[in-house]
Design a protein around this motif. Structure first.
Motif, PDB file in Angstrom:
ATOM      1  N   ILE A 159       0.873  -1.170   0.000  1.00  0.00           N
ATOM      2  CA  ILE A 159       0.000   0.000   0.000  1.00  0.00           C
ATOM      3  C   ILE A 159       0.907   1.217   0.000  1.00  0.00           C
ATOM      4  O   ILE A 159       1.731   1.404   0.912  1.00  0.00           O
ATOM      5  CB  ILE A 159      -0.938   0.010   1.237  1.00  0.00           C
ATOM      6  CG1 ILE A 159      -1.722  -1.306   1.338  1.00  0.00           C
ATOM      7  CG2 ILE A 159      -1.857   1.227   1.211  1.00  0.00           C
ATOM      8  CD1 ILE A 159      -2.585  -1.635   0.136  1.00  0.00           C
ATOM      9  N   VAL A 160       0.785   2.055  -1.054  1.00  0.00           N
ATOM     10  CA  VAL A 160       1.630   3.240  -1.214  1.00  0.00           C
ATOM     11  C   VAL A 160       0.766   4.429  -1.601  1.00  0.00           C
ATOM     12  O   VAL A 160      -0.228   4.281  -2.298  1.00  0.00           O
ATOM     13  CB  VAL A 160       2.705   3.022  -2.306  1.00  0.00           C
ATOM     14  CG1 VAL A 160       3.679   1.938  -1.928  1.00  0.00           C
ATOM     15  CG2 VAL A 160       2.077   2.713  -3.645  1.00  0.00           C
ATOM     16  N   GLY A 161       1.150   5.622  -1.136  1.00  0.00           N
ATOM     17  CA  GLY A 161       0.414   6.831  -1.524  1.00  0.00           C
ATOM     18  C   GLY A 161      -1.077   6.597  -1.489  1.00  0.00           C
ATOM     19  O   GLY A 161      -1.635   6.200  -0.478  1.00  0.00           O
ATOM     20  N   ASN A 162      -1.716   6.809  -2.622  1.00  0.00           N
ATOM     21  CA  ASN A 162      -3.153   6.577  -2.752  1.00  0.00           C
ATOM     22  C   ASN A 162      -3.435   5.354  -3.604  1.00  0.00           C
ATOM     23  O   ASN A 162      -4.481   5.260  -4.243  1.00  0.00           O
ATOM     24  CB  ASN A 162      -3.836   7.798  -3.368  1.00  0.00           C
ATOM     25  CG  ASN A 162      -3.780   8.995  -2.463  1.00  0.00           C
ATOM     26  OD1 ASN A 162      -3.793   8.856  -1.251  1.00  0.00           O
ATOM     27  ND2 ASN A 162      -3.705  10.173  -3.043  1.00  0.00           N
ATOM     28  N   GLY A 163      -2.513   4.406  -3.646  1.00  0.00           N
ATOM     29  CA  GLY A 163      -2.694   3.261  -4.514  1.00  0.00           C
ATOM     30  C   GLY A 163      -2.144   1.969  -3.947  1.00  0.00           C
ATOM     31  O   GLY A 163      -1.697   1.893  -2.804  1.00  0.00           O
ATOM     32  N   ILE A 164      -2.179   0.957  -4.789  1.00  0.00           N
ATOM     33  CA  ILE A 164      -1.693  -0.374  -4.445  1.00  0.00           C
ATOM     34  C   ILE A 164      -0.638  -0.762  -5.467  1.00  0.00           C
ATOM     35  O   ILE A 164      -0.882  -0.712  -6.674  1.00  0.00           O
ATOM     36  CB  ILE A 164      -2.846  -1.398  -4.473  1.00  0.00           C
ATOM     37  CG1 ILE A 164      -3.907  -1.013  -3.442  1.00  0.00           C
ATOM     38  CG2 ILE A 164      -2.321  -2.804  -4.209  1.00  0.00           C
ATOM     39  CD1 ILE A 164      -5.170  -1.827  -3.542  1.00  0.00           C
ATOM     40  N   MET A 165       0.544  -1.127  -4.985  1.00  0.00           N
ATOM     41  CA  MET A 165       1.625  -1.559  -5.854  1.00  0.00           C
ATOM     42  C   MET A 165       1.777  -3.067  -5.728  1.00  0.00           C
ATOM     43  O   MET A 165       1.908  -3.594  -4.630  1.00  0.00           O
ATOM     44  CB  MET A 165       2.933  -0.868  -5.483  1.00  0.00           C
ATOM     45  CG  MET A 165       4.080  -1.206  -6.411  1.00  0.00           C
ATOM     46  SD  MET A 165       5.588  -0.306  -5.987  1.00  0.00           S
ATOM     47  CE  MET A 165       5.097   1.372  -6.350  1.00  0.00           C
TER      48      MET A 165
ATOM     49  N   GLY B 257       7.946  -7.981 -12.523  1.00  0.00           N
ATOM     50  CA  GLY B 257       6.997  -6.944 -12.880  1.00  0.00           C
ATOM     51  C   GLY B 257       6.545  -6.132 -11.675  1.00  0.00           C
ATOM     52  O   GLY B 257       6.507  -6.634 -10.565  1.00  0.00           O
ATOM     53  N   VAL B 258       6.217  -4.869 -11.948  1.00  0.00           N
ATOM     54  CA  VAL B 258       5.675  -3.970 -10.924  1.00  0.00           C
ATOM     55  C   VAL B 258       4.503  -3.230 -11.572  1.00  0.00           C
ATOM     56  O   VAL B 258       4.638  -2.695 -12.669  1.00  0.00           O
ATOM     57  CB  VAL B 258       6.726  -2.952 -10.443  1.00  0.00           C
ATOM     58  CG1 VAL B 258       6.122  -2.006  -9.417  1.00  0.00           C
ATOM     59  CG2 VAL B 258       7.946  -3.642  -9.873  1.00  0.00           C
ATOM     60  N   SER B 259       3.361  -3.230 -10.880  1.00  0.00           N
ATOM     61  CA  SER B 259       2.211  -2.495 -11.405  1.00  0.00           C
ATOM     62  C   SER B 259       1.572  -1.693 -10.291  1.00  0.00           C
ATOM     63  O   SER B 259       1.700  -2.020  -9.117  1.00  0.00           O
ATOM     64  CB  SER B 259       1.187  -3.465 -12.024  1.00  0.00           C
ATOM     65  OG  SER B 259       0.684  -4.340 -11.034  1.00  0.00           O
ATOM     66  N   LEU B 260       0.879  -0.631 -10.686  1.00  0.00           N
ATOM     67  CA  LEU B 260       0.222   0.271  -9.734  1.00  0.00           C
ATOM     68  C   LEU B 260      -1.244   0.406 -10.109  1.00  0.00           C
ATOM     69  O   LEU B 260      -1.581   0.637 -11.266  1.00  0.00           O
ATOM     70  CB  LEU B 260       0.910   1.635  -9.751  1.00  0.00           C
ATOM     71  CG  LEU B 260       0.385   2.664  -8.755  1.00  0.00           C
ATOM     72  CD1 LEU B 260       0.670   2.213  -7.330  1.00  0.00           C
ATOM     73  CD2 LEU B 260       1.007   4.012  -9.016  1.00  0.00           C
ATOM     74  N   THR B 261      -2.102   0.222  -9.099  1.00  0.00           N
ATOM     75  CA  THR B 261      -3.545   0.403  -9.330  1.00  0.00           C
ATOM     76  C   THR B 261      -4.108   1.355  -8.308  1.00  0.00           C
ATOM     77  O   THR B 261      -3.511   1.623  -7.300  1.00  0.00           O
ATOM     78  CB  THR B 261      -4.310  -0.932  -9.239  1.00  0.00           C
ATOM     79  OG1 THR B 261      -4.023  -1.556  -7.989  1.00  0.00           O
ATOM     80  CG2 THR B 261      -3.916  -1.847 -10.371  1.00  0.00           C
TER      81      THR B 261
END
Length: 84
Positions: free
Chosen positions: A49-55, A80-84
């Motif tokens: 959980i980062v900033g206002n998103g999910i990594m 891989g790394v993704s942000l939602t």
């Protein structure tokens, strides 16, 4: 850790004014900054959980090397790394 790299190259961390950032080192793992918490962890996937998103970090033989002070260091092969 990343701040040390930026200093070594004569760069200020002000060049990345964001709530979170990450650096992946091919074959070695990665450093993730601005982490509020670890949501889930397996050897194949780590959800942060980062900033206002999910990594979501995917890989093989992932392990948490360091966790604290809003920073996570992972070892293993990151694919891989993704942000939602």
């Amino acid at each position: 850790m990343l701040d040390g790299l930026l200093e070594r190259f004569g760069l200020s961390d002000e060049i990345t004014p964001c709530k979170f950032r990450y650096t992946v080192c091919s074959g070695y793992g990665g450093i993730f900054e601005g982490v509020k918490r670890i949501e889930t962890f397996t050897e194949e996937e780590v959800i942060l959980i980062v900033g206002n998103g999910i990594m979501t970090v995917k890989g093989e033989k992932l392990a948490i090397k360091k966790y604290g002070e809003r920073e996570v260091a992972l070892t293993g092969r990151i694919t891989g790394v993704s942000l939602t």
